[in-house]
Motif scaffolding. Structure first.
Motif, PDB file in Angstrom:
ATOM      1  N   ARG A   1     -12.735  30.061  34.673  1.00  0.00           N
ATOM      2  CA  ARG A   1     -13.200  28.980  33.958  1.00  0.00           C
ATOM      3  C   ARG A   1     -14.606  29.498  33.464  1.00  0.00           C
ATOM      4  NH1 ARG A   1     -11.377  25.638  38.406  1.00  0.00           N
ATOM      5  NH2 ARG A   1     -13.757  25.684  39.223  1.00  0.00           N
ATOM      6  N   ASP A   2     -15.281  28.909  32.603  1.00  0.00           N
ATOM      7  CA  ASP A   2     -16.581  29.201  31.854  1.00  0.00           C
ATOM      8  C   ASP A   2     -17.382  29.314  33.098  1.00  0.00           C
ATOM      9  OD1 ASP A   2     -15.266  29.414  29.679  1.00  0.00           O
ATOM     10  OD2 ASP A   2     -16.739  27.720  28.796  1.00  0.00           O
ATOM     11  N   ILE A   3     -18.498  30.283  33.041  1.00  0.00           N
ATOM     12  CA  ILE A   3     -19.406  30.288  34.196  1.00  0.00           C
ATOM     13  C   ILE A   3     -20.827  30.562  33.395  1.00  0.00           C
ATOM     14  CG2 ILE A   3     -19.179  32.887  34.641  1.00  0.00           C
ATOM     15  CD1 ILE A   3     -19.819  32.494  37.221  1.00  0.00           C
ATOM     16  N   GLY A   4     -21.942  29.964  33.781  1.00  0.00           N
ATOM     17  CA  GLY A   4     -23.124  30.037  33.267  1.00  0.00           C
ATOM     18  C   GLY A   4     -23.677  31.560  33.370  1.00  0.00           C
ATOM     19  N   PHE A   5     -24.316  31.922  32.510  1.00  0.00           N
ATOM     20  CA  PHE A   5     -24.975  33.557  32.521  1.00  0.00           C
ATOM     21  C   PHE A   5     -26.184  33.381  33.559  1.00  0.00           C
ATOM     22  CE2 PHE A   5     -27.757  36.651  30.511  1.00  0.00           C
ATOM     23  CZ  PHE A   5     -26.945  37.808  31.006  1.00  0.00           C
ATOM     24  N   ASP A   6     -26.742  32.381  33.897  1.00  0.00           N
ATOM     25  CA  ASP A   6     -28.010  32.122  34.821  1.00  0.00           C
ATOM     26  C   ASP A   6     -27.200  32.468  36.238  1.00  0.00           C
ATOM     27  OD1 ASP A   6     -26.585  29.880  34.699  1.00  0.00           O
ATOM     28  OD2 ASP A   6     -28.241  28.698  35.583  1.00  0.00           O
TER      29      ASP A   6
ATOM     30  N   VAL B   1     -11.672  39.784  39.536  1.00  0.00           N
ATOM     31  CA  VAL B   1     -11.499  38.546  38.977  1.00  0.00           C
ATOM     32  C   VAL B   1     -12.663  38.457  37.756  1.00  0.00           C
ATOM     33  CG1 VAL B   1     -10.902  37.611  41.207  1.00  0.00           C
ATOM     34  CG2 VAL B   1     -13.387  37.785  40.501  1.00  0.00           C
ATOM     35  N   CYS B   2     -12.430  37.538  36.838  1.00  0.00           N
ATOM     36  CA  CYS B   2     -12.991  37.462  35.645  1.00  0.00           C
ATOM     37  C   CYS B   2     -13.170  36.247  35.205  1.00  0.00           C
ATOM     38  CB  CYS B   2     -12.514  38.444  34.547  1.00  0.00           C
ATOM     39  SG  CYS B   2     -10.776  38.061  34.102  1.00  0.00           S
ATOM     40  N   ALA B   3     -14.177  35.929  34.268  1.00  0.00           N
ATOM     41  CA  ALA B   3     -14.283  34.610  33.603  1.00  0.00           C
ATOM     42  C   ALA B   3     -15.314  34.706  32.391  1.00  0.00           C
ATOM     43  CB  ALA B   3     -14.896  33.377  34.507  1.00  0.00           C
ATOM     44  N   PRO B   4     -15.067  33.868  31.494  1.00  0.00           N
ATOM     45  CA  PRO B   4     -15.712  33.929  30.218  1.00  0.00           C
ATOM     46  C   PRO B   4     -17.151  33.028  30.603  1.00  0.00           C
ATOM     47  CG  PRO B   4     -14.198  32.342  30.078  1.00  0.00           C
ATOM     48  CD  PRO B   4     -14.085  32.677  31.309  1.00  0.00           C
ATOM     49  N   LEU B   5     -18.104  33.945  29.866  1.00  0.00           N
ATOM     50  CA  LEU B   5     -19.495  33.250  29.930  1.00  0.00           C
ATOM     51  C   LEU B   5     -19.581  32.101  29.223  1.00  0.00           C
ATOM     52  CD1 LEU B   5     -21.896  36.370  29.618  1.00  0.00           C
ATOM     53  CD2 LEU B   5     -21.386  34.909  31.707  1.00  0.00           C
ATOM     54  N   GLY B   6     -20.158  30.977  29.533  1.00  0.00           N
ATOM     55  CA  GLY B   6     -19.895  29.589  28.559  1.00  0.00           C
ATOM     56  C   GLY B   6     -20.959  29.528  27.896  1.00  0.00           C
ATOM     57  N   GLU B   7     -22.028  30.442  27.490  1.00  0.00           N
ATOM     58  CA  GLU B   7     -23.311  30.236  26.838  1.00  0.00           C
ATOM     59  C   GLU B   7     -22.591  30.518  25.203  1.00  0.00           C
ATOM     60  OE1 GLU B   7     -25.120  30.328  30.324  1.00  0.00           O
ATOM     61  OE2 GLU B   7     -23.665  31.728  29.595  1.00  0.00           O
ATOM     62  N   PRO B   8     -23.226  29.790  24.155  1.00  0.00           N
ATOM     63  CA  PRO B   8     -22.845  30.034  22.788  1.00  0.00           C
ATOM     64  C   PRO B   8     -22.835  31.401  22.237  1.00  0.00           C
ATOM     65  CG  PRO B   8     -24.022  28.054  22.952  1.00  0.00           C
ATOM     66  CD  PRO B   8     -24.393  28.562  24.288  1.00  0.00           C
ATOM     67  N   TRP B   9     -24.062  32.152  22.634  1.00  0.00           N
ATOM     68  CA  TRP B   9     -24.205  33.307  22.326  1.00  0.00           C
ATOM     69  C   TRP B   9     -23.205  34.323  22.661  1.00  0.00           C
ATOM     70  CZ3 TRP B   9     -24.138  36.947  26.184  1.00  0.00           C
ATOM     71  CH2 TRP B   9     -24.573  36.833  27.317  1.00  0.00           C
ATOM     72  N   ALA B  10     -22.525  34.015  23.883  1.00  0.00           N
ATOM     73  CA  ALA B  10     -21.459  34.703  24.470  1.00  0.00           C
ATOM     74  C   ALA B  10     -19.988  34.910  23.309  1.00  0.00           C
ATOM     75  CB  ALA B  10     -21.165  34.651  25.714  1.00  0.00           C
ATOM     76  N   LEU B  11     -19.986  33.996  22.515  1.00  0.00           N
ATOM     77  CA  LEU B  11     -19.147  33.987  21.801  1.00  0.00           C
ATOM     78  C   LEU B  11     -19.152  34.459  20.331  1.00  0.00           C
ATOM     79  CD1 LEU B  11     -15.973  33.008  20.826  1.00  0.00           C
ATOM     80  CD2 LEU B  11     -16.905  30.707  19.783  1.00  0.00           C
TER      81      LEU B  11
END
Length: 303
Positions: free
Chosen positions: A186-191, A261-271
């Protein structure tokens, strides 16, 4: 004055790029002495010194910078003339020079190129893998017709179209402190990830710049345990426990056979997007038109 020598002009630009007579000679497949002689002969003819020479290599003088820019202008004009002439043909034969990043070549580009080659069997494809900055420089110098690069650059001089949507993912070993949070994909925050040491990738590359800038804006510069130059090496070093890493979605296939294991970063800049770029001033050859059209036809936005 002697006529313009395109071979010497390209050598001047190679020397400006590499800062080394040896590396420029290797790239061109000629002897270092031949490169030195061409440059010396040109300097004698022009009556100016084009390069400062030292034990560390060569560097353009002020006069050399002016000459190199003139070389780029002339070589662009020559490349543009070739493109204009190509448009007078039927479009059944020709060539297409592509400068592509590794992210493009690990995404949908190979299948698209196969489809294009099947449709246009008379078009010779010249595909060069390089970093985004070098790909855009290749466009500027007329060494490539089209570049496929990430969107994290200045495209003022270029016409661009979307090629593929691309997201930044974080990856870690299964026993890492973050594994419990990122394993569900699931999305994870960059922080949540900036406190942990990372495996860095290709200094000044688009992914390195993107992630580094985001961290600096948060006031939490990333700590690198080690830096590598390729995505397969990054995956192996993360596997070995040297830190977490960042990959674009186009490179996630490299995780096959690993327990990472991996997950997408949730911030708009990561797309982000991969873009098809060409110089605005470049005439469109039939090969370029058909390739850009195929890219647009097959592009599917992720959102």
């Amino acid at each position: 004055m002697a006529p313009f020598d395109s071979v010497t002009a390209r050598l001047i630009l190679l020397l400006a790029e590499t800062g080394s007579i040896g590396r420029a000679a290797e790239r061109e497949g000629i002897a270092s002495s031949a490169v030195s002689r061409r440059v010396s002969d040109l300097e004698s003819r022009l009556g100016v010194v084009l390069f400062d020479r030292s034990a560390q290599g060569v560097r353009l003088t002020t006069a050399g910078e002016a000459y190199a820019e003139g070389c780029r202008t002339v070589l662009r004009a020559i490349a543009d003339l070739d493109a204009v002439m190509a448009d007078f043909s039927t479009g059944q034969r020709g060539s297409l020079r592509l400068a592509c990043t590794s992210s493009a070549l690990t995404g949908r580009l190979p299948e698209l190129l196969a489809r294009y080659a099947k449709r246009h069997s008379g078009i010779d494809l010249d595909i060069q893998e390089m970093g985004a900055a070098k790909a855009l420089l290749a466009l500027d110098e007329g060494r490539a017709d089209i570049a496929i690069v990430s969107d994290h650059y200045d495209f003022t001089r270029f016409e661009i179209k979307p090629f593929e949507d691309d997201r930044v993912w974080v990856l870690a070993p299964p026993d890492h402190a973050l594994a419990g949070e990122i394993e569900p994909r699931r999305d994870i925050g960059f922080d949540r990830v900036t406190d942990y040491p990372i495996v860095g990738i290709h200094h000044a590359g688009s992914l390195d710049r993107l992630v580094g800038e985001a961290a600096r804006k948060m006031g939490k510069p990333l700590v690198e345990n080690v830096r590598v130059e390729s995505f397969p090496a990054l995956v192996r070093m993360v596997e070995a426990g040297f830190g977490i890493g960042f990959l674009r979605s186009t490179s996630l296939h490299l995780l096959a056979g690993t327990d990472l294991v991996c997950a997408p970063l949730g911030e708009p800049w990561a797309l982000r997007q991969l873009l098809v770029a060409r110089r605005k001033s470049t005439p469109l050859s039939a090969a370029m038109k058909s390739f850009i059209a195929l890219c647009s036809e097959t592009y599917v936005p992720s959102i």
